[in-house]
Design a protein around this motif. Structure first.
Motif, PDB file in Angstrom:
ATOM      1  N   LEU A 129       0.868  -1.167   0.000  1.00 26.06           N
ATOM      2  CA  LEU A 129       0.000   0.000   0.000  1.00 26.06           C
ATOM      3  C   LEU A 129       0.914   1.227   0.000  1.00 26.06           C
ATOM      4  O   LEU A 129       1.580   1.517   0.986  1.00 26.06           O
ATOM      5  CB  LEU A 129      -0.898  -0.020   1.236  1.00 26.06           C
ATOM      6  N   ILE A 130       0.958   1.932  -1.135  1.00 28.27           N
ATOM      7  CA  ILE A 130       1.898   3.042  -1.313  1.00 28.27           C
ATOM      8  C   ILE A 130       1.098   4.334  -1.393  1.00 28.27           C
ATOM      9  O   ILE A 130       0.393   4.583  -2.375  1.00 28.27           O
ATOM     10  CB  ILE A 130       2.756   2.841  -2.567  1.00 28.27           C
ATOM     11  N   ASN A 131       1.174   5.111  -0.319  1.00 25.98           N
ATOM     12  CA  ASN A 131       0.365   6.331  -0.198  1.00 25.98           C
ATOM     13  C   ASN A 131      -1.100   6.068  -0.542  1.00 25.98           C
ATOM     14  O   ASN A 131      -1.748   6.845  -1.239  1.00 25.98           O
ATOM     15  CB  ASN A 131       0.932   7.454  -1.072  1.00 25.98           C
ATOM     16  N   GLY A 132      -1.600   4.934  -0.050  1.00 23.45           N
ATOM     17  CA  GLY A 132      -3.014   4.620  -0.195  1.00 23.45           C
ATOM     18  C   GLY A 132      -3.381   3.816  -1.421  1.00 23.45           C
ATOM     19  O   GLY A 132      -4.534   3.368  -1.531  1.00 23.45           O
ATOM     20  N   ASP A 133      -2.456   3.603  -2.356  1.00 24.58           N
ATOM     21  CA  ASP A 133      -2.727   2.816  -3.562  1.00 24.58           C
ATOM     22  C   ASP A 133      -2.137   1.419  -3.402  1.00 24.58           C
ATOM     23  O   ASP A 133      -0.951   1.276  -3.080  1.00 24.58           O
ATOM     24  CB  ASP A 133      -2.136   3.493  -4.800  1.00 24.58           C
ATOM     25  N   MET A 134      -2.956   0.383  -3.659  1.00 24.69           N
ATOM     26  CA  MET A 134      -2.519  -0.989  -3.456  1.00 24.69           C
ATOM     27  C   MET A 134      -1.868  -1.563  -4.715  1.00 24.69           C
ATOM     28  O   MET A 134      -2.377  -1.409  -5.830  1.00 24.69           O
ATOM     29  CB  MET A 134      -3.713  -1.865  -3.065  1.00 24.69           C
ATOM     30  N   HIS A 135      -0.729  -2.236  -4.497  1.00 21.24           N
ATOM     31  CA  HIS A 135      -0.002  -2.910  -5.561  1.00 21.24           C
ATOM     32  C   HIS A 135       0.340  -4.309  -5.059  1.00 21.24           C
ATOM     33  O   HIS A 135       0.921  -4.453  -3.984  1.00 21.24           O
ATOM     34  CB  HIS A 135       1.272  -2.156  -5.921  1.00 21.24           C
ATOM     35  N   SER A 136       0.000  -5.329  -5.839  1.00 19.56           N
ATOM     36  CA  SER A 136       0.187  -6.707  -5.390  1.00 19.56           C
ATOM     37  C   SER A 136       1.300  -7.396  -6.171  1.00 19.56           C
ATOM     38  O   SER A 136       1.507  -7.119  -7.351  1.00 19.56           O
ATOM     39  CB  SER A 136      -1.117  -7.490  -5.557  1.00 19.56           C
ATOM     40  N   GLY A 137       1.990  -8.282  -5.500  1.00 18.54           N
ATOM     41  CA  GLY A 137       3.016  -9.088  -6.134  1.00 18.54           C
ATOM     42  C   GLY A 137       4.425  -8.673  -5.750  1.00 18.54           C
ATOM     43  O   GLY A 137       4.671  -7.527  -5.370  1.00 18.54           O
ATOM     44  N   ASN A 138       5.339  -9.627  -5.852  1.00 18.03           N
ATOM     45  CA  ASN A 138       6.739  -9.359  -5.556  1.00 18.03           C
ATOM     46  C   ASN A 138       7.294  -8.354  -6.553  1.00 18.03           C
ATOM     47  O   ASN A 138       6.933  -8.358  -7.740  1.00 18.03           O
ATOM     48  CB  ASN A 138       7.535 -10.658  -5.625  1.00 18.03           C
ATOM     49  N   MET A 139       8.151  -7.468  -6.087  1.00 18.36           N
ATOM     50  CA  MET A 139       8.754  -6.460  -6.953  1.00 18.36           C
ATOM     51  C   MET A 139      10.248  -6.366  -6.693  1.00 18.36           C
ATOM     52  O   MET A 139      10.702  -6.576  -5.576  1.00 18.36           O
ATOM     53  CB  MET A 139       8.101  -5.088  -6.704  1.00 18.36           C
ATOM     54  N   ASN A 140      10.988  -6.017  -7.755  1.00 16.35           N
ATOM     55  CA  ASN A 140      12.400  -5.716  -7.560  1.00 16.35           C
ATOM     56  C   ASN A 140      12.552  -4.256  -7.178  1.00 16.35           C
ATOM     57  O   ASN A 140      11.570  -3.507  -7.113  1.00 16.35           O
ATOM     58  CB  ASN A 140      13.210  -6.072  -8.804  1.00 16.35           C
ATOM     59  N   LEU A 141      13.780  -3.836  -6.939  1.00 18.64           N
ATOM     60  CA  LEU A 141      14.010  -2.471  -6.460  1.00 18.64           C
ATOM     61  C   LEU A 141      13.553  -1.430  -7.480  1.00 18.64           C
ATOM     62  O   LEU A 141      12.971  -0.401  -7.115  1.00 18.64           O
ATOM     63  CB  LEU A 141      15.496  -2.266  -6.145  1.00 18.64           C
ATOM     64  N   SER A 142      13.795  -1.694  -8.752  1.00 19.56           N
ATOM     65  CA  SER A 142      13.394  -0.740  -9.779  1.00 19.56           C
ATOM     66  C   SER A 142      11.882  -0.568  -9.818  1.00 19.56           C
ATOM     67  O   SER A 142      11.374   0.559  -9.933  1.00 19.56           O
ATOM     68  CB  SER A 142      13.897  -1.222 -11.149  1.00 19.56           C
ATOM     69  N   GLN A 143      11.152  -1.658  -9.684  1.00 17.00           N
ATOM     70  CA  GLN A 143       9.693  -1.593  -9.762  1.00 17.00           C
ATOM     71  C   GLN A 143       9.089  -0.855  -8.569  1.00 17.00           C
ATOM     72  O   GLN A 143       8.269   0.052  -8.741  1.00 17.00           O
ATOM     73  CB  GLN A 143       9.126  -3.008  -9.852  1.00 17.00           C
ATOM     74  N   ILE A 144       9.477  -1.233  -7.374  1.00 21.06           N
ATOM     75  CA  ILE A 144       8.904  -0.566  -6.208  1.00 21.06           C
ATOM     76  C   ILE A 144       9.437   0.865  -6.103  1.00 21.06           C
ATOM     77  O   ILE A 144       8.719   1.789  -5.684  1.00 21.06           O
ATOM     78  CB  ILE A 144       9.154  -1.363  -4.910  1.00 21.06           C
ATOM     79  N   GLY A 145      10.688   1.069  -6.517  1.00 20.82           N
ATOM     80  CA  GLY A 145      11.248   2.407  -6.495  1.00 20.82           C
ATOM     81  C   GLY A 145      10.507   3.353  -7.414  1.00 20.82           C
ATOM     82  O   GLY A 145      10.267   4.523  -7.070  1.00 20.82           O
ATOM     83  N   GLN A 146      10.110   2.885  -8.586  1.00 19.72           N
ATOM     84  CA  GLN A 146       9.358   3.701  -9.519  1.00 19.72           C
ATOM     85  C   GLN A 146       8.015   4.106  -8.919  1.00 19.72           C
ATOM     86  O   GLN A 146       7.592   5.275  -9.051  1.00 19.72           O
ATOM     87  CB  GLN A 146       9.142   2.960 -10.833  1.00 19.72           C
ATOM     88  N   LEU A 147       7.359   3.179  -8.240  1.00 24.34           N
ATOM     89  CA  LEU A 147       6.067   3.500  -7.614  1.00 24.34           C
ATOM     90  C   LEU A 147       6.232   4.528  -6.495  1.00 24.34           C
ATOM     91  O   LEU A 147       5.405   5.424  -6.339  1.00 24.34           O
ATOM     92  CB  LEU A 147       5.436   2.218  -7.072  1.00 24.34           C
ATOM     93  N   VAL A 148       7.308   4.395  -5.736  1.00 25.77           N
ATOM     94  CA  VAL A 148       7.578   5.364  -4.672  1.00 25.77           C
ATOM     95  C   VAL A 148       7.874   6.736  -5.259  1.00 25.77           C
ATOM     96  O   VAL A 148       7.363   7.755  -4.796  1.00 25.77           O
ATOM     97  CB  VAL A 148       8.733   4.887  -3.780  1.00 25.77           C
ATOM     98  N   ASP A 149       8.680   6.764  -6.314  1.00 22.21           N
ATOM     99  CA  ASP A 149       9.021   8.039  -6.936  1.00 22.21           C
ATOM    100  C   ASP A 149       7.774   8.715  -7.513  1.00 22.21           C
ATOM    101  O   ASP A 149       7.612   9.938  -7.399  1.00 22.21           O
ATOM    102  CB  ASP A 149      10.055   7.824  -8.042  1.00 22.21           C
ATOM    103  N   GLU A 150       6.905   7.932  -8.106  1.00 20.29           N
ATOM    104  CA  GLU A 150       5.661   8.483  -8.656  1.00 20.29           C
ATOM    105  C   GLU A 150       4.773   9.021  -7.542  1.00 20.29           C
ATOM    106  O   GLU A 150       4.139  10.081  -7.693  1.00 20.29           O
ATOM    107  CB  GLU A 150       4.923   7.436  -9.459  1.00 20.29           C
ATOM    108  N   ALA A 151       4.732   8.318  -6.415  1.00 20.57           N
ATOM    109  CA  ALA A 151       3.883   8.750  -5.306  1.00 20.57           C
ATOM    110  C   ALA A 151       4.392  10.023  -4.664  1.00 20.57           C
ATOM    111  O   ALA A 151       3.615  10.782  -4.080  1.00 20.57           O
ATOM    112  CB  ALA A 151       3.806   7.630  -4.264  1.00 20.57           C
ATOM    113  N   SER A 152       5.690  10.280  -4.760  1.00 20.19           N
ATOM    114  CA  SER A 152       6.270  11.463  -4.118  1.00 20.19           C
ATOM    115  C   SER A 152       6.282  12.685  -5.013  1.00 20.19           C
ATOM    116  O   SER A 152       6.592  13.786  -4.568  1.00 20.19           O
ATOM    117  CB  SER A 152       7.706  11.163  -3.680  1.00 20.19           C
ATOM    118  N   SER A 153       5.937  12.494  -6.294  1.00 19.83           N
ATOM    119  CA  SER A 153       6.009  13.619  -7.237  1.00 19.83           C
ATOM    120  C   SER A 153       4.726  14.437  -7.235  1.00 19.83           C
ATOM    121  O   SER A 153       3.699  14.019  -6.711  1.00 19.83           O
ATOM    122  CB  SER A 153       6.278  13.093  -8.637  1.00 19.83           C
TER     123      SER A 153
END
Length: 213
Positions: A189-213
């Protein structure tokens, strides 16, 4: 990603399994008060609570993909995003089976400051303890992990026989899963948006970067 909706245990079934006997270290099973006591369950967190992004991981200790995330990705994610103040990280256990519940009870046994050290050992040994068919053998394996982490025999025995904690954790999990719509592990759950499944650093990092922009 592991979809486990049909594997979720009812509270009555879970507690009957917990109280079944020798797997929890004695004929008496759990300590008294199962029907009435519910422990207050704190979140396990890392990082700055005022960070611009909050990531809540929902994971089960018996989930292979969760173990992969913690062995392959979490250390780098912590260094790049949590330790740098970009992410406030919250870890919440999911219980699809009694073994996962027992593992969480051991991980929480030494307090929140030692949680992730024990969690690392539990995940690293998942292939050994979680696949055993004998509940007593699973309980013994988890106790050995607790001892390896520096807990005493009395501490690990008491933790696995804490009925209030078992019921409290399971009720807490059900409340979290219902509120946030958790259907599989790992889920993030990234800033309230749910994402399911295993992720590598690039994948989860991209979601975090998008959430912070």
């Amino acid at each position: 990603m592991i979809i486990r909706e049909n594997s979720m245990l009812s509270r009555r079934h879970l507690l009957s399994l917990l109280a079944a006997g020798t797997a929890m270290g004695g004929a008496a099973g759990l300590t008294t008060g199962v029907a009435h006591a519910q422990a207050a369950i704190p979140d396990i967190t890392l990082g700055d609570p005022s960070a611009p992004v909050t990531v809540v991981e929902y994971a089960s200790y018996t989930c292979p993909h969760c173990a992969e995330f913690h062995s392959d990705t979490f250390k780098d994610f912590k260094a790049e995003y949590i330790d740098t103040g970009k992410v406030h990280f919250i870890y919440r256990e999911v219980f699809f089976d009694r073994y996962g519940l027992w593992a969480a009870m051991i991980a929480r046994c030494a307090g929140p400051e030692n949680y992730f050290g024990i969690a690392d050992l539990i995940y690293a040994g998942q292939g050994d303890w979680a696949r055993q068919g004998d509940p007593a053998a699973v309980a013994d394996s988890l106790k050995r992990i607790g001892l390896q982490a520096g807990l005493s025999q009395g501490q690990v025995d008491a933790c696995l026989q804490d009925a209030a904690m078992a019921e409290g954790l399971y009720g807490w999990y059900q409340e979290n899963a219902t509120r946030d719509g958790v259907r599989s592990t790992p889920s993030f759950l990234i800033n309230g948006d749910m994402h399911s499944g295993n992720m590598n650093l690039s994948q989860i990092g991209q979601l975090v970067d998008e959430a912070s922009s």
